[in-house]
Design a protein around this motif. Structure first.
Motif, PDB file in Angstrom:
ATOM      1  N   ASN A 170       0.945  -1.294  -0.093  1.00  0.00           N
ATOM      2  CA  ASN A 170       0.003  -0.165   0.093  1.00  0.00           C
ATOM      3  C   ASN A 170       1.036   1.351  -0.067  1.00  0.00           C
ATOM      4  O   ASN A 170       1.955   1.321   0.644  1.00  0.00           O
ATOM      5  N   LEU A 171       0.533   2.426  -0.609  1.00  0.00           N
ATOM      6  CA  LEU A 171       1.173   3.579  -0.842  1.00  0.00           C
ATOM      7  C   LEU A 171      -0.137   4.709  -0.601  1.00  0.00           C
ATOM      8  O   LEU A 171      -0.784   4.921  -1.471  1.00  0.00           O
ATOM      9  N   THR A 172       0.262   5.445   0.111  1.00  0.00           N
ATOM     10  CA  THR A 172      -0.874   6.429   0.723  1.00  0.00           C
ATOM     11  C   THR A 172      -0.168   7.676   0.992  1.00  0.00           C
ATOM     12  O   THR A 172       0.621   7.930   1.782  1.00  0.00           O
ATOM     13  N   TRP A 173      -0.677   8.702   0.281  1.00  0.00           N
ATOM     14  CA  TRP A 173      -0.304   9.986   0.226  1.00  0.00           C
ATOM     15  C   TRP A 173      -1.470  10.932   0.978  1.00  0.00           C
ATOM     16  O   TRP A 173      -2.536  10.753   0.402  1.00  0.00           O
ATOM     17  N   LEU A 174      -1.097  11.987   1.747  1.00  0.00           N
ATOM     18  CA  LEU A 174      -1.786  12.948   2.101  1.00  0.00           C
ATOM     19  C   LEU A 174      -1.163  14.394   1.354  1.00  0.00           C
ATOM     20  O   LEU A 174      -0.096  14.738   1.819  1.00  0.00           O
ATOM     21  N   LEU A 175      -2.076  15.160   0.937  1.00  0.00           N
ATOM     22  CA  LEU A 175      -1.671  16.145  -0.078  1.00  0.00           C
ATOM     23  C   LEU A 175      -2.283  17.385   0.115  1.00  0.00           C
ATOM     24  O   LEU A 175      -3.686  17.185   0.246  1.00  0.00           O
ATOM     25  N   GLN A 176      -1.769  18.537   0.193  1.00  0.00           N
ATOM     26  CA  GLN A 176      -2.505  19.635   0.497  1.00  0.00           C
ATOM     27  C   GLN A 176      -2.372  20.512  -0.891  1.00  0.00           C
ATOM     28  O   GLN A 176      -1.009  20.877  -1.152  1.00  0.00           O
ATOM     29  N   ASP A 177      -3.310  21.235  -1.557  1.00  0.00           N
ATOM     30  CA  ASP A 177      -2.939  21.732  -2.730  1.00  0.00           C
ATOM     31  C   ASP A 177      -2.893  23.387  -2.355  1.00  0.00           C
ATOM     32  O   ASP A 177      -2.841  23.629  -1.299  1.00  0.00           O
ATOM     33  N   GLN A 178      -2.447  24.028  -3.291  1.00  0.00           N
ATOM     34  CA  GLN A 178      -1.972  25.535  -3.258  1.00  0.00           C
ATOM     35  C   GLN A 178      -3.169  26.497  -2.709  1.00  0.00           C
ATOM     36  O   GLN A 178      -3.000  27.378  -2.130  1.00  0.00           O
ATOM     37  N   ALA A 179      -4.522  25.855  -2.570  1.00  0.00           N
ATOM     38  CA  ALA A 179      -5.656  26.491  -2.245  1.00  0.00           C
ATOM     39  C   ALA A 179      -6.046  25.831  -0.963  1.00  0.00           C
ATOM     40  O   ALA A 179      -7.173  26.253  -0.579  1.00  0.00           O
ATOM     41  N   ASP A 180      -5.282  25.225  -0.195  1.00  0.00           N
ATOM     42  CA  ASP A 180      -5.263  24.569   1.123  1.00  0.00           C
ATOM     43  C   ASP A 180      -6.311  23.473   1.171  1.00  0.00           C
ATOM     44  O   ASP A 180      -6.813  22.831   2.135  1.00  0.00           O
ATOM     45  N   ALA A 181      -6.988  23.018  -0.207  1.00  0.00           N
ATOM     46  CA  ALA A 181      -7.666  21.670   0.083  1.00  0.00           C
ATOM     47  C   ALA A 181      -6.825  20.574   0.202  1.00  0.00           C
ATOM     48  O   ALA A 181      -5.681  20.411  -0.429  1.00  0.00           O
ATOM     49  N   TRP A 182      -7.349  19.646   0.842  1.00  0.00           N
ATOM     50  CA  TRP A 182      -6.555  18.293   1.410  1.00  0.00           C
ATOM     51  C   TRP A 182      -7.201  17.327   0.224  1.00  0.00           C
ATOM     52  O   TRP A 182      -8.389  17.249   0.031  1.00  0.00           O
ATOM     53  N   HIS A 183      -6.235  16.372   0.125  1.00  0.00           N
ATOM     54  CA  HIS A 183      -6.309  15.575  -1.100  1.00  0.00           C
ATOM     55  C   HIS A 183      -5.627  14.083  -0.558  1.00  0.00           C
ATOM     56  O   HIS A 183      -4.901  14.038   0.270  1.00  0.00           O
ATOM     57  N   ILE A 184      -6.260  12.943  -1.057  1.00  0.00           N
ATOM     58  CA  ILE A 184      -5.483  11.701  -0.694  1.00  0.00           C
ATOM     59  C   ILE A 184      -5.119  11.101  -2.250  1.00  0.00           C
ATOM     60  O   ILE A 184      -5.907  11.146  -3.159  1.00  0.00           O
ATOM     61  N   LEU A 185      -4.105  10.393  -1.965  1.00  0.00           N
ATOM     62  CA  LEU A 185      -3.742   9.499  -3.239  1.00  0.00           C
ATOM     63  C   LEU A 185      -3.294   8.148  -2.602  1.00  0.00           C
ATOM     64  O   LEU A 185      -2.481   8.195  -1.880  1.00  0.00           O
ATOM     65  N   THR A 186      -4.111   7.138  -2.823  1.00  0.00           N
ATOM     66  CA  THR A 186      -3.827   5.688  -2.267  1.00  0.00           C
ATOM     67  C   THR A 186      -4.061   4.675  -3.345  1.00  0.00           C
ATOM     68  O   THR A 186      -4.777   4.657  -3.966  1.00  0.00           O
ATOM     69  N   VAL A 187      -2.775   3.778  -3.217  1.00  0.00           N
ATOM     70  CA  VAL A 187      -2.867   2.630  -4.200  1.00  0.00           C
ATOM     71  C   VAL A 187      -2.586   1.425  -3.328  1.00  0.00           C
ATOM     72  O   VAL A 187      -1.547   1.381  -2.710  1.00  0.00           O
ATOM     73  N   SER A 188      -3.086   0.410  -3.755  1.00  0.00           N
ATOM     74  CA  SER A 188      -3.138  -0.969  -2.854  1.00  0.00           C
ATOM     75  C   SER A 188      -3.049  -2.059  -3.916  1.00  0.00           C
ATOM     76  O   SER A 188      -3.776  -2.038  -4.715  1.00  0.00           O
ATOM     77  N   ALA A 189      -2.247  -3.102  -3.636  1.00  0.00           N
ATOM     78  CA  ALA A 189      -2.369  -4.257  -4.455  1.00  0.00           C
ATOM     79  C   ALA A 189      -2.175  -5.577  -3.240  1.00  0.00           C
ATOM     80  O   ALA A 189      -1.327  -5.635  -2.401  1.00  0.00           O
ATOM     81  N   ASN A 190      -2.797  -6.400  -3.587  1.00  0.00           N
ATOM     82  CA  ASN A 190      -2.819  -7.930  -2.574  1.00  0.00           C
ATOM     83  C   ASN A 190      -2.841  -8.988  -3.609  1.00  0.00           C
ATOM     84  O   ASN A 190      -3.586  -9.126  -4.614  1.00  0.00           O
ATOM     85  N   ASN A 191      -1.807  -9.898  -3.310  1.00  0.00           N
ATOM     86  CA  ASN A 191      -1.610 -11.086  -4.221  1.00  0.00           C
ATOM     87  C   ASN A 191      -1.144 -12.219  -3.400  1.00  0.00           C
ATOM     88  O   ASN A 191      -0.172 -12.610  -2.797  1.00  0.00           O
TER      89      ASN A 191
END
Length: 406
Positions: free
Chosen positions: A363-384
């Motif tokens: 799993n890779l998970t990011w907490l991101l804040q853009d230049q307008a101060d809005a919060w975002h998530i980017l998350t990717v997961s893989a199970n095998n």
């Protein structure tokens, strides 16, 4: 020095050699120096090259080359579907072989969410991804966002949030000192620190997140109490907490997966039976790794039953709780290891990261804040359950998803 000026220099010649290697026209051993080949074998480079071709199409040529020194440059390579940017470094004497090459970011040229989703779903096992604002139900990208995935050490976000809320409530302070009183297995370093050594809660949190230190994690769970971390998981709005409860420490996870008898017994027990087993474990083992029996698994083991589970939307929920804390210390901890290169970080006001892995889980998970101060998530997961995850491929997927941002 732009690309046209660099063509006749060693940097320009080696950049073209890199393109030729990616096209299969030259062998890595003819271009790379011994320093590079000691870290990345020709077989590994060829595998990386094949992966880049699969993700971004055939390499077309050198897009740009900007010298940063006599023997180093920022390089951009154009692929059919993306421009890969990074750095190249040469030996300081003839024949000026490449001793450093890193493509750290990719700018999509014709990618679409449907293409990425199709490739994500074609990976062995199961995969999930989500990219969008935390305050919106309209993501820029979503693929199986409600599927519960094993997330490995990304569960440590719940420990961090529980700690931060305890501090916000005045029950503790980041500067409070505890001692090294239990150990787990790596990842991490603190399992090798002296018994009884004093360490602050902020140091433990930083080690837990930045290098995924398992000993730091177990000490924090012990100090907070398992039930407090479980309450934070529930309070975050987790869509299926029963699948993760009781919440395991890392040494308990190692202990169960290293003992086939106890693992089967645990899987077949109800929650009350599982908690009773963990009480016995604490009495018998505590935080003493020398008392554990059985090897640490090197293949996917019970990743669908004995793990920490969350959907992409669940991870968005815990990141939202972390983003709304008045005290920014926890977010500072998340930002120590942002896991994005400088060019990608510069597009965001804030970047925090936590990932998790074990055999068959990534799993890779990011907490991101853009230049307008809005919060975002980017998350990717893989199970095998059948074998390892291609980490490089999932990381490239994350970069392609991130490139969808306007």
């Amino acid at each position: 020095m732009d690309t046209s000026q660099a063509e006749a220099t060693p940097l320009g010649e080696r950049a073209q050699d890199v393109v030729a290697m990616l096209k299969g026209e030259k062998a890595p051993g003819d271009v790379f120096g011994p320093t590079f080949l000691a870290a990345v074998s020709p077989a590994q480079f060829n595998a990386i090259s094949a992966q880049l071709t699969t993700q971004f199409g055939e390499v077309i040529g050198v897009e740009s080359l900007k010298a940063t020194g006599d023997y180093s440059a920022a390089i951009a390579l154009r692929f059919e579907k993306a421009i890969g940017r990074g750095t190249i470094a040469l030996e300081a004497q003839a024949p000026y072989r490449v001793e450093g090459l890193l493509l750290s970011s990719f700018e999509s040229l014709d990618d679409t969410p449907d293409k990425i989703s199709a490739e994500l779903n074609a990976m062995p096992g199961n995969a999930s991804a989500y990219f969008g604002p935390l305050d919106s139900s309209n993501p820029m990208f979503a693929s199986n966002p409600d599927e519960h995935m094993a997330i490995g050490s990304t569960f440590k976000l719940y420990v961090l949030s529980a700690l931060a809320r305890s501090i916000e409530a005045g029950e503790r302070a980041w500067s409070d000192t505890v001692t090294i009183n239990r150990r787990s297995f790596p990842s991490g370093q603190m399992q090798d620190w002296p018994e009884g050594a004093p360490v602050t809660l902020q140091t433990l949190a930083t080690m837990m997140i930045s290098i995924s230190d398992n000993t730091a994690t177990d000490i924090l769970i012990h100090e907070l109490g398992r039930e407090v971390v479980e309450a934070e998981l529930i309070a975050s709005g987790h869509s299926n907490p029963a699948r993760t409860l009781p919440l395991l420490t890392t040494i308990e996870m190692f202990g169960l997966k290293g003992s086939p008898y106890n693992l089967e017994k645990y899987i077949n027990g109800d929650e009350a039976a599982k908690r009773f087993m963990l009480l016995d474990f604490v009495d018998d083992i505590g935080g003493d790794t020398d008392k554990l029996e059985g090897p640490i698994p090197t293949v996917p083991t019970a990743i669908d039953t004995v793990e920490w589970f969350a959907s992409a939307r669940d991870l968005a929920s815990i990141l939202k709780r972390l983003s709304t804390l008045e005290d920014g210390t926890a977010r500072g901890v998340l930002a120590v290891n942002p896991a994005l290169d400088k060019s990608q970080r510069e597009k965001w006001k804030y970047v925090g990261f936590k990932g998790g892995s074990e055999p068959g889980v990534l799993n890779l998970t990011w907490l991101l804040q853009d230049q307008a101060d809005a919060w975002h998530i980017l998350t990717v997961s893989a199970n095998n359950q059948e074998g390892p995850i291609n980490k490089g491929k999932l990381q490239l997927m994350a970069q392609r998803i991130l490139a969808l941002a306007p």
